[in-house]
Design a protein around this motif. Sequence first.
Motif, PDB file in Angstrom:
ATOM      1  N   GLU A 207      63.355  17.199  67.209  1.00  0.00           N
ATOM      2  CA  GLU A 207      63.177  18.504  67.857  1.00  0.00           C
ATOM      3  C   GLU A 207      62.572  18.410  69.263  1.00  0.00           C
ATOM      4  N   ASP A 208      62.404  17.209  69.784  1.00  0.00           N
ATOM      5  CA  ASP A 208      61.849  17.033  71.128  1.00  0.00           C
ATOM      6  C   ASP A 208      62.947  17.226  72.167  1.00  0.00           C
ATOM      7  N   MET A 209      62.720  18.158  73.090  1.00  0.00           N
ATOM      8  CA  MET A 209      63.716  18.492  74.103  1.00  0.00           C
ATOM      9  C   MET A 209      63.535  17.707  75.392  1.00  0.00           C
ATOM     10  N   ALA A 210      62.290  17.403  75.751  1.00  0.00           N
ATOM     11  CA  ALA A 210      62.030  16.707  77.011  1.00  0.00           C
ATOM     12  C   ALA A 210      60.663  16.048  76.974  1.00  0.00           C
ATOM     13  N   LEU A 211      60.554  14.950  77.696  1.00  0.00           N
ATOM     14  CA  LEU A 211      59.284  14.274  77.932  1.00  0.00           C
ATOM     15  C   LEU A 211      59.126  14.224  79.438  1.00  0.00           C
ATOM     16  N   TYR A 212      58.022  14.743  79.950  1.00  0.00           N
ATOM     17  CA  TYR A 212      57.850  14.682  81.398  1.00  0.00           C
ATOM     18  C   TYR A 212      56.386  14.420  81.736  1.00  0.00           C
ATOM     19  N   PRO A 213      56.171  13.787  82.904  1.00  0.00           N
ATOM     20  CA  PRO A 213      54.816  13.392  83.282  1.00  0.00           C
ATOM     21  C   PRO A 213      53.966  14.569  83.735  1.00  0.00           C
ATOM     22  N   VAL A 214      52.715  14.528  83.339  1.00  0.00           N
ATOM     23  CA  VAL A 214      51.721  15.492  83.808  1.00  0.00           C
ATOM     24  C   VAL A 214      50.475  14.707  84.208  1.00  0.00           C
ATOM     25  N   SER A 215      49.669  15.306  85.054  1.00  0.00           N
ATOM     26  CA  SER A 215      48.446  14.649  85.506  1.00  0.00           C
ATOM     27  C   SER A 215      47.309  14.936  84.537  1.00  0.00           C
ATOM     28  N   ASN A 216      46.393  14.008  84.505  1.00  0.00           N
ATOM     29  CA  ASN A 216      45.175  14.197  83.715  1.00  0.00           C
ATOM     30  C   ASN A 216      44.009  13.597  84.487  1.00  0.00           C
ATOM     31  N   GLY A 217      42.873  13.489  83.871  1.00  0.00           N
ATOM     32  CA  GLY A 217      41.682  12.962  84.543  1.00  0.00           C
ATOM     33  C   GLY A 217      41.824  11.521  84.991  1.00  0.00           C
TER      34      GLY A 217
ATOM     35  N   MET B  39      47.549  10.875  88.473  1.00  0.00           N
ATOM     36  CA  MET B  39      48.828  11.558  88.580  1.00  0.00           C
ATOM     37  C   MET B  39      49.836  10.924  87.616  1.00  0.00           C
ATOM     38  N   HIS B  40      50.564  11.745  86.892  1.00  0.00           N
ATOM     39  CA  HIS B  40      51.626  11.303  85.976  1.00  0.00           C
ATOM     40  C   HIS B  40      51.120  10.370  84.878  1.00  0.00           C
ATOM     41  N   ALA B  41      49.855  10.481  84.487  1.00  0.00           N
ATOM     42  CA  ALA B  41      49.270   9.558  83.511  1.00  0.00           C
ATOM     43  C   ALA B  41      49.474   9.995  82.064  1.00  0.00           C
ATOM     44  N   SER B  42      49.889  11.238  81.836  1.00  0.00           N
ATOM     45  CA  SER B  42      50.113  11.737  80.481  1.00  0.00           C
ATOM     46  C   SER B  42      51.532  12.274  80.364  1.00  0.00           C
ATOM     47  N   THR B  43      51.934  12.559  79.135  1.00  0.00           N
ATOM     48  CA  THR B  43      53.269  13.068  78.859  1.00  0.00           C
ATOM     49  C   THR B  43      53.180  14.406  78.161  1.00  0.00           C
ATOM     50  N   LYS B  44      53.932  15.367  78.668  1.00  0.00           N
ATOM     51  CA  LYS B  44      54.078  16.640  77.974  1.00  0.00           C
ATOM     52  C   LYS B  44      55.431  16.597  77.267  1.00  0.00           C
ATOM     53  N   ILE B  45      55.425  16.892  75.986  1.00  0.00           N
ATOM     54  CA  ILE B  45      56.652  16.891  75.193  1.00  0.00           C
ATOM     55  C   ILE B  45      56.993  18.339  74.864  1.00  0.00           C
ATOM     56  N   LEU B  46      58.162  18.777  75.358  1.00  0.00           N
ATOM     57  CA  LEU B  46      58.655  20.106  75.010  1.00  0.00           C
ATOM     58  C   LEU B  46      59.381  20.018  73.678  1.00  0.00           C
ATOM     59  N   LYS B  47      59.009  20.894  72.764  1.00  0.00           N
ATOM     60  CA  LYS B  47      59.625  20.927  71.441  1.00  0.00           C
ATOM     61  C   LYS B  47      60.380  22.237  71.283  1.00  0.00           C
ATOM     62  N   VAL B  48      61.533  22.183  70.625  1.00  0.00           N
ATOM     63  CA  VAL B  48      62.339  23.383  70.439  1.00  0.00           C
ATOM     64  C   VAL B  48      61.595  24.361  69.522  1.00  0.00           C
ATOM     65  N   ASP B  49      61.476  25.589  69.976  1.00  0.00           N
ATOM     66  CA  ASP B  49      60.846  26.666  69.207  1.00  0.00           C
ATOM     67  C   ASP B  49      59.458  26.329  68.670  1.00  0.00           C
ATOM     68  N   SER B  50      58.738  25.458  69.373  1.00  0.00           N
ATOM     69  CA  SER B  50      57.388  25.064  68.962  1.00  0.00           C
ATOM     70  C   SER B  50      56.527  24.860  70.197  1.00  0.00           C
ATOM     71  N   PRO B  51      55.207  24.871  70.011  1.00  0.00           N
ATOM     72  CA  PRO B  51      54.336  24.596  71.162  1.00  0.00           C
ATOM     73  C   PRO B  51      54.525  23.164  71.662  1.00  0.00           C
ATOM     74  N   SER B  52      54.343  22.985  72.962  1.00  0.00           N
ATOM     75  CA  SER B  52      54.460  21.644  73.531  1.00  0.00           C
ATOM     76  C   SER B  52      53.249  20.806  73.132  1.00  0.00           C
ATOM     77  N   LEU B  53      53.374  19.521  73.372  1.00  0.00           N
ATOM     78  CA  LEU B  53      52.352  18.557  72.971  1.00  0.00           C
ATOM     79  C   LEU B  53      52.057  17.667  74.172  1.00  0.00           C
ATOM     80  N   ILE B  54      50.791  17.322  74.397  1.00  0.00           N
ATOM     81  CA  ILE B  54      50.435  16.406  75.479  1.00  0.00           C
ATOM     82  C   ILE B  54      49.904  15.116  74.863  1.00  0.00           C
TER      83      ILE B  54
END
Length: 189
Positions: free
Chosen positions: A10-20, A23-38
């Motif tokens: 059900e994972d639609m995309a993995l894309y980089p996000v910044s954290n402490g 830059m681009h050190a974490s991954t946000k996972i978009l899930k279909v019809d569900s909350p995203s996950l970092i």
Amino acid sequence: MMKLDIIQQEDMALYPVSNGRGMHASTKILKVDSPSLIIPRKPQKVLEASCRFYGAPYLHKKNEATRITGITSKPPILLTPLFPTYFFPTHSDRKSENAWINIHYVDKIKELKDKRCKIFFVDNQTLTINVSKHSLDHQYKNAILYNFLMERAVKVFTSDPNNPIDYAKKELNIYEVLIKYAKLFQHKE
């Protein structure tokens, strides 16, 4: 129970996000019809761990895609033949801004200004990418080609090219899965 940092159907995309940590050190996972996950790992590291989890190192899967499709620049990845998991990269896998998109959830791609585009997913979530629509369309079509070539190989092996595989059915046809694995591990002569 599936590990949280392993790509799932059900994972639609993995894309980089910044954290402490940068830059681009974490991954946000978009899930279909569900909350995203970092996940506190880079997208490429999440993809590589997922490839190992599903049976082969990332470079092996990348080489399989190149062998089957002839695509040498930014080839798509078939994570596992068990369920549709064709991901295409938005940039080179060596770039930190690279995201991975599952072709099965893309609804449309819209061009934006300044060589950017917006991906609309089937559940109305969106993702803006810093790459031209032309380039992203090309990557998307490469993944569709890979999907087509794998499905055609299954149909040829089963001698039933008019009967497509129904991924919506609940039961898994192990014969179809084995044919896909055979195609992936077939050596070029």
